[in-house]
Write an enzyme that holds these catalytic residues in place. Structure first.
Site, PDB file in Angstrom:
ATOM      1  N   ASP A  97       6.004   6.072  14.292  1.00 46.61           N
ATOM      2  CA  ASP A  97       6.094   7.397  13.703  1.00 46.61           C
ATOM      3  C   ASP A  97       5.642   8.406  14.749  1.00 46.61           C
ATOM      4  O   ASP A  97       4.964   8.043  15.717  1.00 46.61           O
ATOM      5  CB  ASP A  97       5.218   7.482  12.446  1.00 46.61           C
ATOM      6  CG  ASP A  97       5.633   8.660  11.562  1.00 46.61           C
ATOM      7  OD1 ASP A  97       4.951   8.917  10.590  1.00 46.61           O
ATOM      8  OD2 ASP A  97       6.649   9.325  11.887  1.00 46.61           O
ATOM      9  N   ASP A 270       9.112   1.589   4.550  1.00 45.09           N
ATOM     10  CA  ASP A 270       7.771   1.200   4.990  1.00 45.09           C
ATOM     11  C   ASP A 270       6.810   1.637   3.903  1.00 45.09           C
ATOM     12  O   ASP A 270       7.082   2.646   3.215  1.00 45.09           O
ATOM     13  CB  ASP A 270       7.383   1.911   6.302  1.00 45.09           C
ATOM     14  CG  ASP A 270       6.732   3.261   6.006  1.00 45.09           C
ATOM     15  OD1 ASP A 270       7.473   4.258   5.926  1.00 45.09           O
ATOM     16  OD2 ASP A 270       5.499   3.289   5.796  1.00 45.09           O
ATOM     17  N   CYS A 308       5.631 -18.293  -5.603  1.00 41.91           N
ATOM     18  CA  CYS A 308       5.494 -17.854  -4.207  1.00 41.91           C
ATOM     19  C   CYS A 308       5.099 -19.035  -3.319  1.00 41.91           C
ATOM     20  O   CYS A 308       4.291 -19.873  -3.702  1.00 41.91           O
ATOM     21  CB  CYS A 308       4.410 -16.770  -4.129  1.00 41.91           C
ATOM     22  SG  CYS A 308       4.174 -16.107  -2.462  1.00 41.91           S
ATOM     23  N   CYS A 310       3.708 -18.621  -0.256  1.00 46.52           N
ATOM     24  CA  CYS A 310       2.810 -18.179   0.823  1.00 46.52           C
ATOM     25  C   CYS A 310       1.528 -18.998   0.807  1.00 46.52           C
ATOM     26  O   CYS A 310       1.225 -19.698  -0.165  1.00 46.52           O
ATOM     27  CB  CYS A 310       2.497 -16.679   0.688  1.00 46.52           C
ATOM     28  SG  CYS A 310       1.091 -16.291  -0.357  1.00 46.52           S
ATOM     29  N   CYS A 313      -0.824 -18.682  -2.184  1.00 45.47           N
ATOM     30  CA  CYS A 313      -0.340 -19.245  -3.457  1.00 45.47           C
ATOM     31  C   CYS A 313      -0.200 -20.765  -3.416  1.00 45.47           C
ATOM     32  O   CYS A 313      -0.226 -21.421  -4.462  1.00 45.47           O
ATOM     33  CB  CYS A 313       1.002 -18.615  -3.821  1.00 45.47           C
ATOM     34  SG  CYS A 313       0.877 -16.845  -4.111  1.00 45.47           S
ATOM     35  N   HIS A 339       0.030 -12.398   0.942  1.00 47.45           N
ATOM     36  CA  HIS A 339       0.847 -12.629  -0.261  1.00 47.45           C
ATOM     37  C   HIS A 339       1.724 -11.420  -0.575  1.00 47.45           C
ATOM     38  O   HIS A 339       2.930 -11.548  -0.812  1.00 47.45           O
ATOM     39  CB  HIS A 339      -0.034 -12.941  -1.469  1.00 47.45           C
ATOM     40  CG  HIS A 339       0.752 -12.835  -2.752  1.00 47.45           C
ATOM     41  ND1 HIS A 339       1.647 -13.799  -3.150  1.00 47.45           N
ATOM     42  CD2 HIS A 339       0.844 -11.813  -3.646  1.00 47.45           C
ATOM     43  CE1 HIS A 339       2.246 -13.402  -4.264  1.00 47.45           C
ATOM     44  NE2 HIS A 339       1.776 -12.201  -4.584  1.00 47.45           N
TER      45      HIS A 339
HETATM   46  C1  LIG Z   1       2.409   3.250  11.090  1.00 46.12           C
HETATM   47  C2  LIG Z   1       3.133   4.198  10.174  1.00 46.12           C
HETATM   48  C3  LIG Z   1       2.535   4.610   8.985  1.00 46.12           C
HETATM   49  C4  LIG Z   1       3.221   5.481   8.118  1.00 46.12           C
HETATM   50  C5  LIG Z   1       4.504   5.929   8.461  1.00 46.12           C
HETATM   51  C6  LIG Z   1       5.256   6.866   7.529  1.00 46.12           C
HETATM   52  C7  LIG Z   1       4.504   8.184   7.410  1.00 46.12           C
HETATM   53  C8  LIG Z   1       5.240   9.182   6.534  1.00 46.12           C
HETATM   54  C9  LIG Z   1       5.139   9.098   5.138  1.00 46.12           C
HETATM   55  N1  LIG Z   1       4.439   8.228   4.377  1.00 46.12           N
HETATM   56  C10 LIG Z   1       4.636   8.611   3.073  1.00 46.12           C
HETATM   57  N2  LIG Z   1       5.480   9.684   3.020  1.00 46.12           N
HETATM   58  C11 LIG Z   1       5.788  10.012   4.300  1.00 46.12           C
HETATM   59  C12 LIG Z   1       6.578  11.048   4.816  1.00 46.12           C
HETATM   60  C13 LIG Z   1       6.673  11.167   6.218  1.00 46.12           C
HETATM   61  C14 LIG Z   1       7.423  12.245   6.824  1.00 46.12           C
HETATM   62  O1  LIG Z   1       8.009  13.109   6.131  1.00 46.12           O
HETATM   63  N3  LIG Z   1       7.467  12.305   8.177  1.00 46.12           N
HETATM   64  C15 LIG Z   1       6.836  11.403   8.951  1.00 46.12           C
HETATM   65  N4  LIG Z   1       6.923  11.545  10.280  1.00 46.12           N
HETATM   66  N5  LIG Z   1       6.127  10.359   8.447  1.00 46.12           N
HETATM   67  C16 LIG Z   1       6.021  10.238   7.083  1.00 46.12           C
HETATM   68  C17 LIG Z   1       5.095   5.530   9.636  1.00 46.12           C
HETATM   69  C18 LIG Z   1       4.402   4.660  10.502  1.00 46.12           C
HETATM   70 ZN   LIG Z   2       1.943 -15.745  -2.450  1.00 45.31          ZN
END
Ligand SMILES: Cc1ccc(CCc2c3nc[nH]c3cc3c(=O)[nH]c(N)nc23)cc1
Ligand SMILES: [Zn+2]
Length: 374
Positions: A97, A270, A308, A310, A313, A339
């Protein structure tokens, strides 16, 4: 071609106006099966797990963070250690990010200008001038396969003019990130902003789609808005994004959010929930969530989730896992994180198979029923 998104098939069974998609995102460090879930490894590690355990959950791609790694140990140190891959030993694809979100979400002063966002390091208080170019430079040193553009995320709820101002700045910053002469083997993903305003979202998506990014993220969500609002914005945004490029919904979400968003055309996710909740003794299972510290598990010899495979489990009982949390043993958080990540990957594997068979709507309905959701 270092990067290629191979869209294999789509499934319109959910009839939401945009199909669920099954694909493969090919990267220099290997393929990523989509729809796919990417574990968060903020400091260069998925907390409490070895990289072999992370690979064992079925994860193909992990996430790192410019904000944290850029501050400590510093991007020059990571570069000297050979980049995130060499440093962590993770040989698969890595996405990083850009750091903007962490600046805006970590309370503390930050000063926004056209030039950059200036903030104080939460470690030593040093002033950091994070420009789009500097974010790209840090991610280049980290050596991730995918670098996210620097974006301006406003906390919700926000006035339309504040959301529009941040969205327009994010477009200008995205252009600067794209113009940054980085490495050919590092892809750049755009991040669509626009709050909960469909008009702004569509405008932003179209402007980003007109620029040649390798992938497109929907940002500014999973920031406390009600899930139906997240679904509504996602459903309005994905049709405006290039069909032949991967779409990444940032920070999402609970297992049900993953499926509802796959149904609305998202390919990659993510979320900190499986690991953060795991560390707090909260396990996701086919029968719904389990709080392992609950006294009812004290003498329970059954596995966390009988379906599961893992380590937690297959080798341990709920009674033992509860004990680990009650006495504060570090194995507890590790096993529940393992898990939960295994569980998330299994939900996504099921989604991929259902799309291949054209029955994703049925799969989602079955999982909702299992999870006790209406
Ligand atoms: C290591 C890592 C941790 C977290 C993230 C994503 C973090 C994340 C958001 N998390 C929840 N909502 C989010 C919105 C945005 C967003 O609008 N822009 C960016 N750059 N990151 C977001 C990326 C990498
Ligand atoms: Zn499990």
């Amino acid at each position: 071609m270092a990067f290629r998104f191979e869209l294999q098939c789509t499934d319109t069974s959910t009839a939401l106006g945009t199909p669920a998609r099954r694909g493969v995102f090919h990267t220099p460090h290997g393929p990523v099966q989509t729809p796919g879930f990417m574990p968060v490894g903020t400091q260069g590690t998925v907390k409490g797990l070895t990289i072999d355990q992370v690979a064992g959950t079925g994860a193909h791609m992990i996430l790192g963070n410019t904000y944290h790694l850029g501050l400590r140990p510093g991007h020059e140190v990571v570069k000297t250690l050979g980049g995130l891959h060499a440093m962590s030993g993770w040989e698969g694809p890595i996405l990083t990010d850009s750091g903007g979100f962490q600046v805006f979400s970590l309370d503390g002063i930050n000063k926004i200008s056209e030039h950059s966002v200036i903030f104080r390091s939460h470690i030593d208080g040093a002033l950091i001038d994070l420009t789009p170019e500097y974010s790209m430079q840090i991610q280049e040193s980290l050596g991730s396969d995918v670098a996210m553009v620097l974006d301006h995320v406003v906390a919700l709820p926000a006035e339309k003019d504040a959301v529009q101002d941040a969205m327009e700045r994010s477009i200008r910053w995205a252009k600067r990130c794209l113009e940054y002469a980085g490495r050919a083997d590092q892809a750049k993903f755009a991040i669509v902003q626009g709050g909960l305003d469909v008009e702004l979202r569509v405008q932003c998506a179209r402007e980003m789609a007109a620029m040649n990014f390798e992938g497109y993220a929907v940002g500014g969500l999973s920031v406390g808005e009600p899930p139906p609002e997240m679904y509504r914005i996602t459903q309005a945004t994905t049709p405006e994004l290039p069909q032949q490029k991967p779409r990444y919904l940032m920070g999402v979400g609970r297992p049900i959010d993953l499926l509802e968003s796959v149904a609305r055309g998202i390919d990659l996710f993510d979320c900190v929930m499986p690991t953060r909740n795991g560390r707090n003794g909260y396990a996701f299972t086919d029968a719904g969530p389990i709080k392992i510290r609950n006294a009812k598990h004290k003498t329970d010899t059954s596995p966390l989730d009988p379906n599961c495979d893992c380590l937690a489990c297959t080798r341990h009982s709920r009674g033992y896992l509860r004990h680990l949390f009650i006495v504060g043993e570090m194995l507890g958080p590790s096993l529940l994180s393992l898990h939960n990540l295994t569980y998330y990957q299994k939900v996504m594997q099921g989604a991929r198979e259902a799309i291949e068979q054209g029955c994703f709507a049925q799969y989602m309905a079955t999982k909702k029923q299992q999870w006790g959701i209406e």
